[in-house]
Design an enzyme around this catalytic site. Structure first.
Site, short mmCIF file in Angstrom:
data_model
loop_
_atom_site.label_atom_id
_atom_site.label_comp_id
_atom_site.label_asym_id
_atom_site.label_seq_id
_atom_site.Cartn_x
_atom_site.Cartn_y
_atom_site.Cartn_z
N GLY A 117 0.83 -1.21 0.00
CA GLY A 117 0.00 0.00 0.00
C GLY A 117 0.86 1.25 0.00
N ASN A 118 0.25 2.38 0.25
CA ASN A 118 1.02 3.63 0.37
C ASN A 118 0.31 4.54 1.38
OD1 ASN A 118 -0.91 5.43 -1.13
ND2 ASN A 118 -0.44 3.98 -2.76
#
Ligand code: CTP
Length: 226
Positions: free
Chosen positions: A29-30
């Protein structure tokens, strides 16, 4: 004047990160919070537009009768939803921080720890903004974001051209208090000729007003040529 103009239009807005599953307990993810995309959706809706908000996994709520929210997890799901709705929209504002890669294999069982190094094979995700840029009609506008850490304006312009966007919003991670998790941001807006607007540091909700104003101006210009 511009602020009072009611928008009798429909926009697609993407927001937040995407999560790419590795196994039942892990993902790639980020740090995107979704705040900028949600602020733009809210701003468009408050001006009378209908908004299809395609949201990645975020901890935000939104409640406006003009906004239809569709929650997705991965880039592939976001891509499918965008393609489903885009043809019925006047424009798309691509704010999501879409993961560029996803694991080739999603393990059905939790991957166990070993003492050796572990190599995860990744495949490229579809570029949603570029896909919409490639199929957009003359009466549709596609707006992207560029998140950069160096040579910012050049890279943003290159992205605008490669993805066939009408506008690109440059978000520089070099600016303090700008970026993913903050409530403030500092942006530049570029069209194919270069920078047309510089915001200075402001609340994301105020930046959303600036962005929507520029979208309306650009649309009016494009439609006057059509
Ligand atoms: N974008 C997208 N689909 C992707 C990657 C990006 O729709 N798979 C969109 C983003 O929503 C944004 C724009 O493309 O509007 C630029 O995103 P950014 O992450 O800055 O650029 P990338 O094309 O991913 O390039 P890089 O990560 O190499 O800088």
């Amino acid at each position: 004047m511009l602020k009072k103009k009611r928008l009798n239009k429909t926009y697609l807005v993407t927001a937040g990160p995407t999560h790419e599953k590795i196994d039942p307990v892990r993902y790639i993810g980020n740090y995107s919070s979704g705040k900028m995309g949600f602020a733009i959706a809210e701003q468009l809706a408050s001006r009378g537009a209908k908004v299809i908000l395609i949201a990645g996994p975020v901890a935000l709520t939104i409640n406006h009768p003009n906004i239809t929210r569709i929650d997705v997890i991965s880039a592939a799901e976001m891509y499918d939803q965008c393609l489903l709705y885009f043809s019925n929209c006047n424009g798309a504002v691509m704010v999501a921080a879409v993961a560029d890669f996803a694991p080739v294999v999603i393990n059905s069982q939790k991957i166990k720890r070993t003492t050796e190094n572990f190599i995860l094979e990744l495949k490229a995700n579809p570029d949603i903004a570029a896909s919409l840029g490639a199929i957009k009609r003359k009466d549709q506008i596609v707006v992207g974001f560029a998140l950069e850490t160096s040579s910012d304006e050049e890279k943003a312009l290159a992205k605008l051209r490669v993805k066939n966007l009408d506008l690109i919003i440059l978000n520089s991670l070099n600016d303090k208090d700008s970026g993913f998790v903050t409530d403030t941001n500092s942006i530049k807006i570029l069209n194919s000729e270069g920078v047309i607007f510089t915001s200075g540091l402001k609340l994301k909700t105020d930046i959303a007003v600036d962005i929507v104003n520029k979208i309306i101006e650009t649309e009016d210009f494009i439609l006057s040529l059509a």
